[in-house]
Design an enzyme around this catalytic site. Structure first.
Site, short mmCIF file in Angstrom:
data_model
loop_
_atom_site.label_atom_id
_atom_site.label_comp_id
_atom_site.label_asym_id
_atom_site.label_seq_id
_atom_site.Cartn_x
_atom_site.Cartn_y
_atom_site.Cartn_z
N TYR A 1 -7.26 -7.23 3.02
CA TYR A 1 -6.09 -7.62 2.23
C TYR A 1 -5.19 -8.59 2.98
O TYR A 1 -4.27 -9.17 2.40
CB TYR A 1 -5.26 -6.40 1.83
CG TYR A 1 -5.95 -5.40 0.94
CD1 TYR A 1 -7.21 -5.64 0.39
CD2 TYR A 1 -5.33 -4.18 0.64
CE1 TYR A 1 -7.82 -4.70 -0.43
CE2 TYR A 1 -5.94 -3.24 -0.17
CZ TYR A 1 -7.18 -3.50 -0.70
OH TYR A 1 -7.77 -2.56 -1.50
N HIS B 1 -14.90 0.09 3.74
CA HIS B 1 -14.50 -0.49 2.46
C HIS B 1 -15.66 -0.58 1.46
O HIS B 1 -15.50 -0.25 0.29
CB HIS B 1 -13.89 -1.88 2.69
CG HIS B 1 -12.95 -2.31 1.63
ND1 HIS B 1 -11.96 -3.24 1.84
CD2 HIS B 1 -12.81 -1.93 0.33
CE1 HIS B 1 -11.27 -3.42 0.73
NE2 HIS B 1 -11.78 -2.64 -0.20
#
Length: 264
Positions: free
Chosen positions: A40, A96
């Protein structure tokens, strides 16, 4: 602290001011859980937003990028995440995605080492298939604490939810309002009208009333941040839950050819 049933997602908040302001407001209005990721590009901004918060009062989670899943890269990148987040220990660190550099025999032992070092408190996985979860649970020394997946009334993830309850880990729902699409669903509209609530609040309440489920809506605007936390005050009755459970529409928001569910 254990993972709270509502978290604050920070996906696509890579502009400093937006992210810092949003995290600060989220903490002010009652969130106790913030979710970020190496990918991110905002771990430093999340830390700024949490600067005035007692570390013991927030559950902080991040995720290891798919290019950082070799043994040494897991160790190095997680240490870097802890530095960026300005913490000695990250409450929960996820893999992730089980793609690209993911190798259970390298990635998972590195996570165990990070737990032993105290750099992370708990191990999480994200976007895994059931068979990949089983392999990971068998490989890890540390218990699997959470599995993060897309989950909302149009993608209820029954199999993964049953797996989470059976194996006693938390199922953490991203895209919990299907990026606003729940507002277009007739059954959710009816429940929202009944409770004088928003469709987003109904979707979040539906998730949080399930066993072993946490919802992590992302919101940038102050109104949406406040609206989402209001779901904590909404209690759905059995009729409401049955109505939402009966939704037949199926929609997956996050999907691409290399995704694990497309590799079977």
């Amino acid at each position: 602290m254990d993972i709270p049933e509502l978290g604050f997602g920070t996906y696509q908040m890579d502009e400093r001011d937006e992210c810092v302001d949003a995290v600060e407001l989220a903490m002010e209005v009652g969130y106790e859980h913030v979710d970020t990721a190496q990918g991110y590009d905002n771990e430093e901004y999340v830390a700024e937003g949490l600067a005035g918060v007692d570390r013991d009062e927030v559950f902080l989670a991040s995720k290891i990028d798919t290019d950082n899943l070799g043994f040494d890269d897991v160790l190095d990148s997680t240490h870097e995440s802890a530095e960026k987040l300005q913490v000695d220990s990250i409450d929960l660190m996820y893999v992730h995605w089980p793609i690209n550099t993911y190798d259970p025999d390298e990635t998972l032992p590195a996570l165990d080492e990070l737990v032993d070092e105290g750099v992370i408190e708990r191990v999480g996985l994200s976007n895994f298939r059931p068979d990949q979860l089983e392999e990971a649970i068998d490989t890890l020394d540390a218990p699997l604490y959470a599995h993060q997946v897309e989950m909302h009334p149009m993608l209820p993830q029954e199999e993964l939810h049953e797996f989470a309850v059976e194996h006693d880990h938390q199922l953490v729902a991203y895209c919990p309002i299907a990026r606003g699409q729940v507002a277009d669903v007739e059954e959710i509209q009816a429940v929202a009208e009944k409770h004088e609530a928003s469709a987003a609040q109904v979707s979040l309440a539906w998730l949080m009333q399930k066993e072993n489920v946490t919802a992590i809506p992302k919101a940038a605007s102050p109104d949406h941040i406040r609206e989402n936390v209001g779901a904590l005050e909404l209690e759905l009755d059995d009729e409401d839950v049955e109505k939402i459970d009966g939704i037949e529409e199926r929609t997956r928001i996050v999907d691409f050819d290399e995704a694990p569910w497309n590799q079977v």
